[in-house]
Enzyme design. Structure first.
Site, mmCIF file in Angstrom:
data_model
loop_
_atom_site.group_PDB
_atom_site.id
_atom_site.type_symbol
_atom_site.label_atom_id
_atom_site.label_comp_id
_atom_site.label_asym_id
_atom_site.label_seq_id
_atom_site.Cartn_x
_atom_site.Cartn_y
_atom_site.Cartn_z
ATOM 1 N N HIS A 66 0.684 -1.405 0.123
ATOM 2 C CA HIS A 66 0.048 -0.019 0.033
ATOM 3 C C HIS A 66 0.801 1.199 0.067
ATOM 4 C CE1 HIS A 66 0.577 0.684 4.431
ATOM 5 N NE2 HIS A 66 0.825 -0.666 4.474
ATOM 6 N N ASP A 68 -0.461 4.299 0.966
ATOM 7 C CA ASP A 68 -0.885 5.232 1.893
ATOM 8 C C ASP A 68 -0.243 5.069 3.150
ATOM 9 O OD1 ASP A 68 -2.335 2.800 1.984
ATOM 10 O OD2 ASP A 68 -3.847 3.374 3.365
ATOM 11 N N ASP A 99 6.517 1.376 7.106
ATOM 12 C CA ASP A 99 5.223 0.953 6.736
ATOM 13 C C ASP A 99 4.454 1.736 5.778
ATOM 14 O OD1 ASP A 99 2.747 -0.354 6.878
ATOM 15 O OD2 ASP A 99 2.196 0.324 8.890
ATOM 16 N N GLU A 133 -5.052 1.128 2.826
ATOM 17 C CA GLU A 133 -4.930 -0.069 3.490
ATOM 18 C C GLU A 133 -4.926 0.334 4.998
ATOM 19 O OE1 GLU A 133 -2.832 -2.929 6.210
ATOM 20 O OE2 GLU A 133 -2.467 -0.968 5.708
ATOM 21 N N GLU A 134 -4.709 1.584 5.328
ATOM 22 C CA GLU A 134 -4.266 2.096 6.719
ATOM 23 C C GLU A 134 -5.774 2.834 7.379
ATOM 24 O OE1 GLU A 134 -2.143 1.510 8.340
ATOM 25 O OE2 GLU A 134 -0.165 1.874 7.506
ATOM 26 N N GLU A 162 4.530 -6.019 4.211
ATOM 27 C CA GLU A 162 4.207 -5.342 5.671
ATOM 28 C C GLU A 162 5.301 -5.606 6.409
ATOM 29 O OE1 GLU A 162 1.901 -3.555 6.697
ATOM 30 O OE2 GLU A 162 0.312 -3.735 5.282
ATOM 31 N N HIS A 348 3.942 3.822 12.789
ATOM 32 C CA HIS A 348 2.657 4.721 13.130
ATOM 33 C C HIS A 348 3.347 5.601 14.339
ATOM 34 C CE1 HIS A 348 -0.642 2.079 11.472
ATOM 35 N NE2 HIS A 348 0.267 2.048 10.640
#
Length: 375
Positions: A66, A68, A99, A133-134, A162, A348
């Site tokens: 992903h 995003d 990520d 995805e997030e 991931e 994150h």
């Protein structure tokens, strides 16, 4: 640092692709892939950009990921602006470094090197990339998978980038994930004055024993591949904000991360039985986010283990813990699905970062996996 993996990762990080926005990340990847002979199909749904790209025919190895990222939070807390990538002490800093824009760069460069070495490779190499995805993950991989299945596309192996690793790249590989289901429970009572409880029905008091039992319940004991199912209360809300009003309703949201010992249907049945036993007046809505899946030892797992051992001299631990990923959607195609990516210690977080050397290593691992399965 002059390295194609790091340079591409930096170009991707510079694009502030807050979910579900892509901000040109996919265009950057598509340009690189079309240059080496990939056919690219845009598969956008709603506010989400997706693409499916392939080169060659035969057994298919897809790389999924992903573009995003999650919000950066208060940027003043970052040592360096989150969308201005910088390398300091061998670490690449920026939102998405771990990520998972670092993985995306590693995948693309691995594909370039693989195609250069094997221009007539026997199998099919593919990419499934999304910009959602997030966040809701509603218009992303799940929709692409639905479309691919509707036209009978074949997918044999899928490597999801991931961030799976814990201490060194490849020390942990995810060969499955737990299922996830969320309950939105409303306990109905009767509002009233706190001085006259006999004229009201406090839903918080009524629900407390049932909630205690929910928390104390052993849902299963897991198995050889999955840890025991867990239940966590995520949100509770009741009352008007006044200290003299008995609330008329209690809202409780709780989530299960469940193993293959349970099904979503069994969970719903057991929760209903528990609530009914406590004679509660309630309504409940369920949202299933994903079923558990498992990829047993086979060609893909063996290829991943071999690649990690070859480049990092560690034997990966095969685990199924952690959160959900888009692998849960891809597994529906009958593909073997494995997650291999960088260290996840800062994902994150403020000052998200990844070792530049790790990304270089990861790209070589990805290339070796390609060579083992479709060269």
């Amino acid at each position: 640092m002059s390295c194609p993996v790091i340079e591409l990762a930096q170009q991707l990080i510079k694009r502030p692709s807050l979910s579900p926005n892509d901000e040109g990340c996919q265009a950057l990847m598509i340009e690189r892939l079309t240059a080496i002979g990939f056919t690219v199909e845009a598969m956008d749904f709603g506010d989400t950009q997706n693409f499916w790209a392939w080169r060659g025919t035969g057994k298919t190895l897809a790389f999924a990921g992903h573009t995003d990222v999650v919000p950066s939070g208060d940027e003043s807390h970052w040592q360096h602006p989150p969308f201005e990538p910088i390398i300091r002490d061998g670490m690449l800093y920026g939102r998405g470094a771990a990520d998972m824009k670092g993985s995306l760069a590693a995948m693309v460069i691995a594909a370039e090197r693989f195609v250069a070495a094997h221009p007539n490779h026997q199998g099919r190499l593919a990419f499934l990339i999304t910009s959602d995805e997030e966040a809701s993950a509603v218009n992303g991989t799940v929709k692409v998978v639905d479309a691919l299945m509707a036209r009978n596309e074949r997918l044999d192996y899928c490597l999801v980038g991931e961030p799976s690793s814990t201490h060194v790249v490849g020390d942990v590989v995810k060969n499955g994930r737990r299922g996830s289901i969320t309950a939105n429970l409303r306990i109905h009572g009767m509002q009233g004055h706190v001085a006259y409880p006999h004229l009201a029905d406090n839903p918080v008091h009524r629900a407390a024993p049932a909630l205690n039992e929910l928390i104390a319940t052993e849902w299963d004991r897991g198995n050889d591949f999955f840890p025991p199912t867990t239940m966590q209360i995520a949100n509770i809300q009741a009352g008007t904000g006044s200290n003299n009003v008995i609330p008329g309703e209690l809202f409780v949201q709780f989530n299960f991360r469940f193993s293959t010992e349970l099904t979503d249907v069994l969970i719903q049945q057991r929760v209903a039985e528990l609530l009914d036993r406590h004679q509660l007046n309630y309504t409940i809505d369920w949202k299933l986010s994903g079923q558990p899946f498992l990829t047993a030892r086979g060609e893909l797992v063996d290829a991943v283990v071999n690649a990690v051992k070859h480049y990092n001299e560690v034997t990966p631990e095969l685990l199924t813990n952690g959160g959900t990923s888009d692998g849960r959607f891809i597994a529906r195609m009958g593909a073997q699905v494995v997650e291999l990516g960088p260290i996840n210690a800062t994902i994150h977080k403020v000052d998200e970062c990844v070792s530049a050397a790790d990304l270089q290593l990861l790209s070589r691992m990805y290339q070796r996996i390609m060579e083992q399965l479709i060269a």
